[in-house]
Design an enzyme around this catalytic site. Structure first.
Site, mmCIF file in Angstrom:
data_model
loop_
_atom_site.group_PDB
_atom_site.id
_atom_site.type_symbol
_atom_site.label_atom_id
_atom_site.label_comp_id
_atom_site.label_asym_id
_atom_site.label_seq_id
_atom_site.Cartn_x
_atom_site.Cartn_y
_atom_site.Cartn_z
ATOM 1 N N TRP A 75 0.851 -1.207 0.000
ATOM 2 C CA TRP A 75 0.000 0.000 0.000
ATOM 3 C C TRP A 75 0.881 1.249 0.000
ATOM 4 O O TRP A 75 0.670 2.200 -0.756
ATOM 5 C CB TRP A 75 -0.854 -0.036 1.271
ATOM 6 C CG TRP A 75 -2.094 0.779 1.249
ATOM 7 C CD1 TRP A 75 -2.204 2.095 0.906
ATOM 8 C CD2 TRP A 75 -3.412 0.330 1.576
ATOM 9 N NE1 TRP A 75 -3.506 2.501 1.027
ATOM 10 C CE2 TRP A 75 -4.262 1.440 1.440
ATOM 11 C CE3 TRP A 75 -3.954 -0.875 2.007
ATOM 12 C CZ2 TRP A 75 -5.639 1.373 1.697
ATOM 13 C CZ3 TRP A 75 -5.314 -0.940 2.265
ATOM 14 C CH2 TRP A 75 -6.137 0.166 2.110
ATOM 15 N N ARG A 77 3.709 1.808 -1.067
ATOM 16 C CA ARG A 77 4.473 2.093 -2.289
ATOM 17 C C ARG A 77 3.791 3.212 -3.077
ATOM 18 O O ARG A 77 4.391 3.795 -3.959
ATOM 19 C CB ARG A 77 4.590 0.831 -3.161
ATOM 20 C CG ARG A 77 5.350 -0.306 -2.537
ATOM 21 C CD ARG A 77 6.838 0.003 -2.409
ATOM 22 N NE ARG A 77 7.525 -0.131 -3.693
ATOM 23 C CZ ARG A 77 8.032 0.852 -4.409
ATOM 24 N NH1 ARG A 77 7.964 2.085 -3.954
ATOM 25 N NH2 ARG A 77 8.618 0.635 -5.560
ATOM 26 N N HIS A 78 2.526 3.464 -2.737
ATOM 27 C CA HIS A 78 1.795 4.545 -3.409
ATOM 28 C C HIS A 78 2.170 5.853 -2.720
ATOM 29 O O HIS A 78 1.607 6.238 -1.708
ATOM 30 C CB HIS A 78 0.286 4.258 -3.378
ATOM 31 C CG HIS A 78 -0.059 3.086 -4.239
ATOM 32 N ND1 HIS A 78 -0.523 3.214 -5.516
ATOM 33 C CD2 HIS A 78 0.090 1.754 -4.014
ATOM 34 C CE1 HIS A 78 -0.681 2.004 -6.058
ATOM 35 N NE2 HIS A 78 -0.319 1.104 -5.159
ATOM 36 N N ARG A 79 3.166 6.502 -3.311
ATOM 37 C CA ARG A 79 3.851 7.619 -2.647
ATOM 38 C C ARG A 79 3.044 8.892 -2.580
ATOM 39 O O ARG A 79 3.371 9.809 -1.844
ATOM 40 C CB ARG A 79 5.176 7.895 -3.384
ATOM 41 C CG ARG A 79 6.137 6.740 -3.305
ATOM 42 C CD ARG A 79 7.067 6.719 -4.483
ATOM 43 N NE ARG A 79 6.349 6.353 -5.704
ATOM 44 C CZ ARG A 79 6.907 6.295 -6.906
ATOM 45 N NH1 ARG A 79 8.175 6.605 -7.046
ATOM 46 N NH2 ARG A 79 6.200 5.936 -7.961
ATOM 47 N N ARG A 144 10.517 -6.513 18.052
ATOM 48 C CA ARG A 144 9.552 -6.658 16.944
ATOM 49 C C ARG A 144 10.206 -7.233 15.686
ATOM 50 O O ARG A 144 9.523 -7.719 14.787
ATOM 51 C CB ARG A 144 8.902 -5.318 16.615
ATOM 52 C CG ARG A 144 9.877 -4.315 16.010
ATOM 53 C CD ARG A 144 9.248 -3.004 15.693
ATOM 54 N NE ARG A 144 10.260 -2.001 15.415
ATOM 55 C CZ ARG A 144 10.003 -0.749 15.127
ATOM 56 N NH1 ARG A 144 8.766 -0.331 15.073
ATOM 57 N NH2 ARG A 144 10.973 0.105 14.882
ATOM 58 N N ARG A 171 -4.616 -1.935 -7.890
ATOM 59 C CA ARG A 171 -4.658 -2.855 -6.746
ATOM 60 C C ARG A 171 -5.877 -3.759 -6.724
ATOM 61 O O ARG A 171 -5.884 -4.739 -5.991
ATOM 62 C CB ARG A 171 -4.560 -2.079 -5.429
ATOM 63 C CG ARG A 171 -3.217 -1.385 -5.236
ATOM 64 C CD ARG A 171 -2.072 -2.352 -5.289
ATOM 65 N NE ARG A 171 -0.776 -1.688 -5.106
ATOM 66 C CZ ARG A 171 0.382 -2.335 -5.057
ATOM 67 N NH1 ARG A 171 0.430 -3.646 -5.202
ATOM 68 N NH2 ARG A 171 1.513 -1.675 -4.901
HETATM 69 C C1 LIG Z 1 0.748 -5.944 -9.294
HETATM 70 C C2 LIG Z 1 1.845 -5.080 -8.738
HETATM 71 C C3 LIG Z 1 3.080 -5.619 -8.458
HETATM 72 C C4 LIG Z 1 4.121 -4.819 -7.929
HETATM 73 N N1 LIG Z 1 5.320 -5.395 -7.626
HETATM 74 C C5 LIG Z 1 6.296 -4.629 -7.077
HETATM 75 C C6 LIG Z 1 7.556 -5.198 -6.716
HETATM 76 O O1 LIG Z 1 7.781 -6.378 -6.888
HETATM 77 N N2 LIG Z 1 8.508 -4.399 -6.162
HETATM 78 C C7 LIG Z 1 8.297 -3.064 -5.967
HETATM 79 O O2 LIG Z 1 9.175 -2.389 -5.464
HETATM 80 N N3 LIG Z 1 7.117 -2.503 -6.297
HETATM 81 C C8 LIG Z 1 6.125 -3.243 -6.841
HETATM 82 N N4 LIG Z 1 4.921 -2.660 -7.158
HETATM 83 C C9 LIG Z 1 4.732 -1.248 -6.856
HETATM 84 C C10 LIG Z 1 4.727 -0.373 -8.149
HETATM 85 O O3 LIG Z 1 5.963 -0.453 -8.801
HETATM 86 C C11 LIG Z 1 4.406 1.064 -7.780
HETATM 87 O O4 LIG Z 1 5.435 1.603 -6.978
HETATM 88 C C12 LIG Z 1 3.111 1.199 -7.010
HETATM 89 O O5 LIG Z 1 2.083 0.496 -7.680
HETATM 90 C C13 LIG Z 1 2.739 2.663 -6.887
HETATM 91 O O6 LIG Z 1 2.358 3.111 -8.155
HETATM 92 P P1 LIG Z 1 2.584 4.607 -8.589
HETATM 93 O O7 LIG Z 1 4.014 4.968 -8.536
HETATM 94 O O8 LIG Z 1 1.920 4.772 -9.917
HETATM 95 O O9 LIG Z 1 1.708 5.370 -7.462
HETATM 96 P P2 LIG Z 1 2.092 6.660 -6.636
HETATM 97 O O10 LIG Z 1 3.378 6.504 -5.954
HETATM 98 O O11 LIG Z 1 0.871 6.998 -5.814
HETATM 99 O O12 LIG Z 1 2.259 7.730 -7.743
HETATM 100 C C14 LIG Z 1 1.137 8.146 -8.538
HETATM 101 C C15 LIG Z 1 1.664 8.739 -9.807
HETATM 102 O O13 LIG Z 1 2.465 9.890 -9.487
HETATM 103 C C16 LIG Z 1 3.592 9.928 -10.355
HETATM 104 N N5 LIG Z 1 4.827 9.749 -9.583
HETATM 105 C C17 LIG Z 1 4.962 9.341 -8.308
HETATM 106 N N6 LIG Z 1 6.248 9.328 -7.940
HETATM 107 C C18 LIG Z 1 6.942 9.732 -9.010
HETATM 108 C C19 LIG Z 1 8.320 9.913 -9.285
HETATM 109 N N7 LIG Z 1 9.254 9.690 -8.373
HETATM 110 N N8 LIG Z 1 8.673 10.325 -10.507
HETATM 111 C C20 LIG Z 1 7.761 10.589 -11.476
HETATM 112 N N9 LIG Z 1 6.432 10.425 -11.288
HETATM 113 C C21 LIG Z 1 6.039 10.004 -10.074
HETATM 114 C C22 LIG Z 1 3.406 8.801 -11.371
HETATM 115 O O14 LIG Z 1 2.671 9.294 -12.463
HETATM 116 C C23 LIG Z 1 2.583 7.810 -10.608
HETATM 117 O O15 LIG Z 1 1.835 6.919 -11.419
HETATM 118 C C24 LIG Z 1 3.897 -3.439 -7.690
HETATM 119 C C25 LIG Z 1 2.630 -2.904 -8.000
HETATM 120 C C26 LIG Z 1 1.621 -3.690 -8.498
HETATM 121 C C27 LIG Z 1 0.270 -3.069 -8.779
#
Ligand SMILES: Cc1cc2nc3c(=O)[nH]c(=O)nc-3n(C[C@H](O)[C@H](O)[C@H](O)COP(=O)(O)OP(=O)(O)OC[C@H]3O[C@@H](n4cnc5c(N)ncnc54)[C@H](O)[C@@H]3O)c2cc1C
Length: 209
Positions: A75, A77-79, A144, A171
């Site tokens: 969760w 990972r959604h920055r 922990r 997700r």
């Molecule tokens: C099925 C699945 C498997 C995955 N497996 C892995 C894994 O094995 N290992 C792992 O580490 N992660 C994994 N992830 C995490 C994935 O790589 C993304 O980090 C995560 O889904 C968050 O997505 P996001 O960056 O689009 O969302 P957010 O972080 O909420 O970002 C939303 C949007 O903001 C923009 N954004 C955010 N940060 C930046 C940035 N730094 N630079 C430019 N634009 C940005 C992009 O447009 C992004 O789409 C997985 C995700 C899914 C759905």
């Protein structure tokens, strides 16, 4: 909404609704004031279909979530979300663990029950050892470290609608882990109560993909 064996998602607060999205979008076209119901539907359709997503960022949701640590890790990972998580340094709340339902374990029911028992045994062992370390005077933040990621954690999660729709999309997808999918579906149901029109139009677009 209850999720898994002991988890939940609760909508704590929200800012804005369908009308707010249309209201802020109208400034792009030089219109001020309250939009009519018809223009709300029209605008929402245009915005969503053309990926004109900035107006969606004006709507924000806050949730309280209880989920296994492995779900929380995915969760967060959604920055673009903001998070505040229960601390295991400062709290002494009891450890709760997630046992998967029989239907997501291997098909053979007897085998599945055996797996559930085996997992539970391991979790109870970890809790016992944790308590033992604490009784030796080991600090909670060190103790922990022996606990697995199936134990539950609780956190607040705040995100704007643009990024939340993206969160739900990736997700609840079948590629995501099934536990994570359950939470994403729950979030979608909760926000639908606040922004029914937006969700309806967004789903239609999603179906066309
Ligand atoms: C099925 C699945 C498997 C995955 N497996 C892995 C894994 O094995 N290992 C792992 O580490 N992660 C994994 N992830 C995490 C994935 O790589 C993304 O980090 C995560 O889904 C968050 O997505 P996001 O960056 O689009 O969302 P957010 O972080 O909420 O970002 C939303 C949007 O903001 C923009 N954004 C955010 N940060 C930046 C940035 N730094 N630079 C430019 N634009 C940005 C992009 O447009 C992004 O789409 C997985 C995700 C899914 C759905």
């Amino acid at each position: 909404l209850k999720i898994l064996d002991k988890g939940y998602v609760k909508l704590i607060d929200s800012l804005g609704d369908d009308k707010r999205i249309a209201e802020v979008a109208r400034i792009c076209y030089g219109h001020e004031g309250e939009p009519t119901d018809a223009s709300v539907t029209r605008l929402l359709t245009t915005l969503i279909n053309n990926q004109h997503t900035s107006p969606l960022e004006q709507v924000v949701f806050t949730f309280k979530v209880k989920a296994p640590i492995f779900v929380a890790r995915q969760w967060m990972r959604h920055r673009t979300g903001s998070y505040l998580e229960q601390s295991r340094r400062y709290t002494k709340t009891k450890w709760e663990y997630y046992i998967p339902e029989l239907d997501i374990l291997p098909n053979d029911k007897i085998n599945s029950k055996h797996i559930q028992k085996s997992m539970e045994g391991m979790f109870l062992f970890q809790i016992r050892e944790y308590e033992r370390l604490i009784s030796f005077g080991v600090k909670p933040e060190i103790a922990r470290g022996i606990m697995g990621t199936s134990f539950y954690t609780t956190f607040f999660f705040t995100m704007d609608l643009k990024n939340l729709l993206h969160f739900i999309e990736v997700r609840k997808d079948s590629h995501a882990q099934s536990e994570m999918q359950e939470y994403a579906i729950a979030i979608e149901l909760l926000i639908e109560e606040v922004i029914p029109q937006t969700i309806k139009i967004w789903r239609k677009k999603d179906e066309k993909k």
